[in-house]
Design an enzyme around this catalytic site. Sequence first.
Site, PDB file in Angstrom:
ATOM      1  N   ILE A   6      24.313  42.555 102.252  1.00 59.50           N
ATOM      2  CA  ILE A   6      25.326  41.416 101.970  1.00 59.50           C
ATOM      3  C   ILE A   6      24.742  40.376 102.457  1.00 59.50           C
ATOM      4  O   ILE A   6      24.265  40.251 103.647  1.00 59.50           O
ATOM      5  CB  ILE A   6      26.579  41.873 102.646  1.00 59.50           C
ATOM      6  CG1 ILE A   6      27.290  43.341 102.454  1.00 59.50           C
ATOM      7  CG2 ILE A   6      27.662  40.654 102.160  1.00 59.50           C
ATOM      8  CD1 ILE A   6      28.375  43.637 103.219  1.00 59.50           C
ATOM      9  N   THR A  31      23.247  39.769 106.640  1.00 57.96           N
ATOM     10  CA  THR A  31      22.259  38.489 106.608  1.00 57.96           C
ATOM     11  C   THR A  31      23.034  37.196 106.816  1.00 57.96           C
ATOM     12  O   THR A  31      24.038  37.015 106.298  1.00 57.96           O
ATOM     13  CB  THR A  31      21.409  38.514 105.469  1.00 57.96           C
ATOM     14  OG1 THR A  31      22.140  38.183 104.262  1.00 57.96           O
ATOM     15  CG2 THR A  31      20.615  39.867 105.280  1.00 57.96           C
ATOM     16  N   ASP A  52      17.463  32.954 104.685  1.00 57.53           N
ATOM     17  CA  ASP A  52      17.787  31.915 103.930  1.00 57.53           C
ATOM     18  C   ASP A  52      17.587  32.406 102.461  1.00 57.53           C
ATOM     19  O   ASP A  52      16.325  32.703 102.287  1.00 57.53           O
ATOM     20  CB  ASP A  52      16.884  30.802 104.215  1.00 57.53           C
ATOM     21  CG  ASP A  52      16.981  29.600 103.626  1.00 57.53           C
ATOM     22  OD1 ASP A  52      17.831  29.601 102.373  1.00 57.53           O
ATOM     23  OD2 ASP A  52      16.377  28.571 103.745  1.00 57.53           O
ATOM     24  N   ASN A  75      26.757  37.370  97.974  1.00 57.88           N
ATOM     25  CA  ASN A  75      27.736  36.467  98.340  1.00 57.88           C
ATOM     26  C   ASN A  75      27.413  35.140  98.704  1.00 57.88           C
ATOM     27  O   ASN A  75      28.269  34.140  98.685  1.00 57.88           O
ATOM     28  CB  ASN A  75      28.360  37.394  99.611  1.00 57.88           C
ATOM     29  CG  ASN A  75      29.457  36.629 100.185  1.00 57.88           C
ATOM     30  OD1 ASN A  75      30.660  36.173  99.666  1.00 57.88           O
ATOM     31  ND2 ASN A  75      29.097  36.031 101.414  1.00 57.88           N
ATOM     32  N   TYR A 139      30.076  22.852  91.226  1.00 53.51           N
ATOM     33  CA  TYR A 139      30.623  24.264  91.827  1.00 53.51           C
ATOM     34  C   TYR A 139      31.153  24.940  90.639  1.00 53.51           C
ATOM     35  O   TYR A 139      30.699  26.317  90.570  1.00 53.51           O
ATOM     36  CB  TYR A 139      31.713  24.198  92.823  1.00 53.51           C
ATOM     37  CG  TYR A 139      32.270  25.403  93.334  1.00 53.51           C
ATOM     38  CD1 TYR A 139      31.505  26.410  93.997  1.00 53.51           C
ATOM     39  CD2 TYR A 139      33.530  26.055  93.117  1.00 53.51           C
ATOM     40  CE1 TYR A 139      31.678  27.585  94.460  1.00 53.51           C
ATOM     41  CE2 TYR A 139      33.806  27.172  93.485  1.00 53.51           C
ATOM     42  CZ  TYR A 139      33.034  27.974  94.243  1.00 53.51           C
ATOM     43  OH  TYR A 139      33.522  29.237  94.752  1.00 53.51           O
ATOM     44  N   LYS A 143      29.473  28.687  89.100  1.00 52.93           N
ATOM     45  CA  LYS A 143      30.227  29.889  89.221  1.00 52.93           C
ATOM     46  C   LYS A 143      30.336  30.562  87.800  1.00 52.93           C
ATOM     47  O   LYS A 143      30.187  31.659  87.299  1.00 52.93           O
ATOM     48  CB  LYS A 143      31.473  29.765  89.707  1.00 52.93           C
ATOM     49  CG  LYS A 143      31.266  29.844  91.189  1.00 52.93           C
ATOM     50  CD  LYS A 143      30.453  30.915  91.971  1.00 52.93           C
ATOM     51  CE  LYS A 143      30.477  30.833  93.267  1.00 52.93           C
ATOM     52  NZ  LYS A 143      29.692  31.818  94.067  1.00 52.93           N
ATOM     53  N   SER A 174      39.320  31.707 104.231  1.00 51.22           N
ATOM     54  CA  SER A 174      37.934  31.718 104.647  1.00 51.22           C
ATOM     55  C   SER A 174      37.711  30.207 105.186  1.00 51.22           C
ATOM     56  O   SER A 174      38.485  29.425 105.334  1.00 51.22           O
ATOM     57  CB  SER A 174      36.780  32.076 103.827  1.00 51.22           C
ATOM     58  OG  SER A 174      37.001  30.889 102.543  1.00 51.22           O
TER      59      SER A 174
END
Length: 270
Positions: A6, A31, A52, A75, A139, A143, A174
Amino acid sequence: MPTVLITGCSSGIGRALADAFRDAGHEVWATARKPEDVERLAAAGFTARPLDVNDPQALTRLAEELPTLDILINNAGYGAMGPLLDGGVDAMQRQFQTNVFALVGVTRALFPLLRRSRGLVVNIGSVSGVLVTPFAGAYCASKAAVHALTDALRLELAPFGVRVMEVQPGAIASQFASHAQHEAEQLLAPTSPWWPLREQIQARARASQDRPTPAASFAQGVLAATRRSPVPVLVRLGNGSTALPLLARVLPRRLLDWVLRKRFGLLRGL
């Protein structure tokens, strides 16, 4: 024991996904970019590695170290907020580098392992790629690109037995909003033509925390989807994840524009 890798596990959705898959019996390679985040993940019992996602050499090293891979969850990402023309091409390039180009880079680097296991790729998209809003243009575009790339990958990887699933979160609890708000603050200046709308721009940055679904609940939904047979093509989870795409599909374009302009203070002249 299935192995899952992930990206972007420092907090929020990524960390919740790592917890959910580990608790379900997977070996989780978690990660993160910052060393302190990697240390916290290692202390929590994950196989933690610095990554990275924009570093090709780091991807090569990770691919060489991984013994096997059953599930890849792309993700890692962030939200660039603010007027599209204020950020310009530079802001869009940074946004696409992490949210779009890196997704392809990570998948490409780990494809031999996924091919060997006939594994699964899970791309974390967003309902923002379906319902485009003002002050989040870069953004939303990134997506939307994730959605298109996921469709292409699903078709192209099928002959190798590698499955591909997209997850489009709605509002999930989040750190996304605080990071997005910081991005907007860094971008917006008193010289901007949109300076009078700075409160509305901040409101858009905070929108992902409007009655958010707990990240743990979201992660359990993703876990359950990976266990379905066949694996679904698209999964929408979280508050607004079904209602917002429905609005985008059924409302006439001019009416939807009016609703969004009203919501973000764009009905009056500047």
